[in-house]
Design a protein around this motif. Structure first.
Motif, mmCIF file in Angstrom:
data_model
loop_
_atom_site.group_PDB
_atom_site.id
_atom_site.type_symbol
_atom_site.label_atom_id
_atom_site.label_comp_id
_atom_site.label_asym_id
_atom_site.label_seq_id
_atom_site.Cartn_x
_atom_site.Cartn_y
_atom_site.Cartn_z
ATOM 1 N N THR A 52 0.802 -1.224 0.000
ATOM 2 C CA THR A 52 0.000 0.000 0.000
ATOM 3 C C THR A 52 0.833 1.271 0.000
ATOM 4 N N ALA A 53 2.138 1.152 0.116
ATOM 5 C CA ALA A 53 3.006 2.335 0.182
ATOM 6 C C ALA A 53 3.093 3.036 -1.166
ATOM 7 N N TRP A 55 4.873 6.081 -1.122
ATOM 8 C CA TRP A 55 6.134 6.776 -0.889
ATOM 9 C C TRP A 55 6.895 5.990 0.177
ATOM 10 N N SER A 56 8.184 6.190 0.270
ATOM 11 C CA SER A 56 8.959 5.472 1.291
ATOM 12 C C SER A 56 8.455 5.798 2.686
ATOM 13 N N ARG A 57 7.968 7.012 2.905
ATOM 14 C CA ARG A 57 7.449 7.391 4.228
ATOM 15 C C ARG A 57 6.203 6.586 4.621
ATOM 16 N N ASP A 58 5.567 5.937 3.636
ATOM 17 C CA ASP A 58 4.384 5.125 3.918
ATOM 18 C C ASP A 58 4.722 3.731 4.434
ATOM 19 N N LEU A 59 5.997 3.351 4.359
ATOM 20 C CA LEU A 59 6.404 2.044 4.890
ATOM 21 C C LEU A 59 6.368 2.075 6.406
ATOM 22 N N ASP A 60 6.067 0.942 7.018
ATOM 23 C CA ASP A 60 6.144 0.868 8.472
ATOM 24 C C ASP A 60 7.613 0.808 8.880
ATOM 25 N N ASP A 61 7.879 0.768 10.177
ATOM 26 C CA ASP A 61 9.271 0.788 10.658
ATOM 27 C C ASP A 61 10.098 -0.357 10.085
ATOM 28 N N THR A 62 9.497 -1.537 9.994
ATOM 29 C CA THR A 62 10.205 -2.696 9.463
ATOM 30 C C THR A 62 10.607 -2.461 8.013
ATOM 31 N N GLY A 63 9.680 -1.992 7.218
ATOM 32 C CA GLY A 63 9.963 -1.717 5.811
ATOM 33 C C GLY A 63 11.003 -0.630 5.629
ATOM 34 N N ARG A 64 10.930 0.418 6.443
ATOM 35 C CA ARG A 64 11.912 1.504 6.341
ATOM 36 C C ARG A 64 13.311 1.021 6.703
ATOM 37 N N LYS A 65 13.412 0.119 7.674
ATOM 38 C CA LYS A 65 14.727 -0.412 8.052
ATOM 39 C C LYS A 65 15.344 -1.188 6.888
ATOM 40 N N PHE A 91 8.932 -6.476 -6.288
ATOM 41 C CA PHE A 91 10.353 -6.117 -6.349
ATOM 42 C C PHE A 91 10.472 -4.724 -6.965
ATOM 43 N N LYS A 92 9.808 -4.523 -8.106
ATOM 44 C CA LYS A 92 9.841 -3.223 -8.776
ATOM 45 C C LYS A 92 9.208 -2.160 -7.893
ATOM 46 N N HIS A 93 8.104 -2.491 -7.249
ATOM 47 C CA HIS A 93 7.437 -1.520 -6.384
ATOM 48 C C HIS A 93 8.355 -1.071 -5.252
ATOM 49 N N PHE A 94 9.090 -2.007 -4.663
ATOM 50 C CA PHE A 94 10.043 -1.650 -3.607
ATOM 51 C C PHE A 94 11.036 -0.610 -4.136
ATOM 52 N N PHE A 95 11.599 -0.843 -5.309
ATOM 53 C CA PHE A 95 12.583 0.095 -5.849
ATOM 54 C C PHE A 95 11.931 1.384 -6.359
ATOM 55 N N ASP A 96 10.645 1.351 -6.639
ATOM 56 C CA ASP A 96 9.934 2.592 -6.963
ATOM 57 C C ASP A 96 9.907 3.537 -5.756
ATOM 58 N N LEU A 97 10.030 3.007 -4.565
ATOM 59 C CA LEU A 97 10.024 3.820 -3.349
ATOM 60 C C LEU A 97 11.385 4.428 -3.034
ATOM 61 N N VAL A 98 12.414 4.018 -3.758
ATOM 62 C CA VAL A 98 13.782 4.498 -3.516
ATOM 63 C C VAL A 98 13.992 5.822 -4.249
#
Length: 188
Positions: A52-53, A55-65, A91-98
């Protein structure tokens, strides 16, 4: 993280995963050669906020770490199972947040796994352009392995092991070169 780290990130959607084990193999080998810390993550480690993120700020603490570990790595090893000729969507979505600027110049070793050899160019046609967008320093040797290259989930193919050694040597040469550059800069 105080010790420079080799970080692996795998786009696998299930566990156990050949892809994660494949990525972890390279992470551990590079870290062992250079006395670096090693850690490998997969999509499950990022957690449920990934889907559901926006933006990177939408990740929970675990995801941000996990994201922080990826962007601060000394060397990044990425891998994905091949899904419909490409990397997995999450995988692509994760890197879209970078942030596109934070991977600039970062050494990245590309790996992928797939059911057959017809997807072997996935690393060249999908992963390499993705990390070129980030202006990462993508290592010249990428490694792709098929289901037949594994025995009970462990890499068994001698040809893939040799190609893997070449990729590890690429990473080692780059790390040594960078360390020499830092040493020269600090001595002047």
């Amino acid at each position: 993280m105080t010790n420079p780290t080799v970080v692996g990130f795998s786009g696998n959607l299930t566990r156990p995963s050949k892809t994660r084990g494949f990525v972890e193999h390279f992470v551990n080998e590079i870290a062992h050669r250079h006395g670096l810390a090693a850690v490998t993550f997969d999509l499950d480690d990022v957690g449920t906020s990934l889907g559901t993120a926006r933006w990177s700020r939408d990740l929970d603490d675990t995801g941000r770490k996990v994201l922080d570990a990826v962007v601060t790595a000394e060397v990044l090893v990425v891998g994905s199972p091949t899904y419909k000729g490409s990397y997995t969507g999450l995988f692509k979505h994760f890197f879209d947040l970078v942030d596109p600027a934070v991977l600039r110049g970062k050494p990245v070793l590309l790996t992928a796994t797939g059911g057959g050899e017809r997807h072997a160019l996935m690393v060249e046609h999908q992963l390499r352009p993705l990390f070129a967008f980030f202006e990462a320093l993508v290592l010249p040797t990428a490694v792709y392995a098929t289901d037949k290259d594994f025995l009970d989930g462990v890499l068994a193919s001698e040809a893939i092991r040799k190609r893997g050694e070449q990729a590890i040597d690429d990473a080692s040469s780059l790390l040594i070169s960078r360390r020499r550059g830092v040493e020269r800069a600090s001595s002047t």
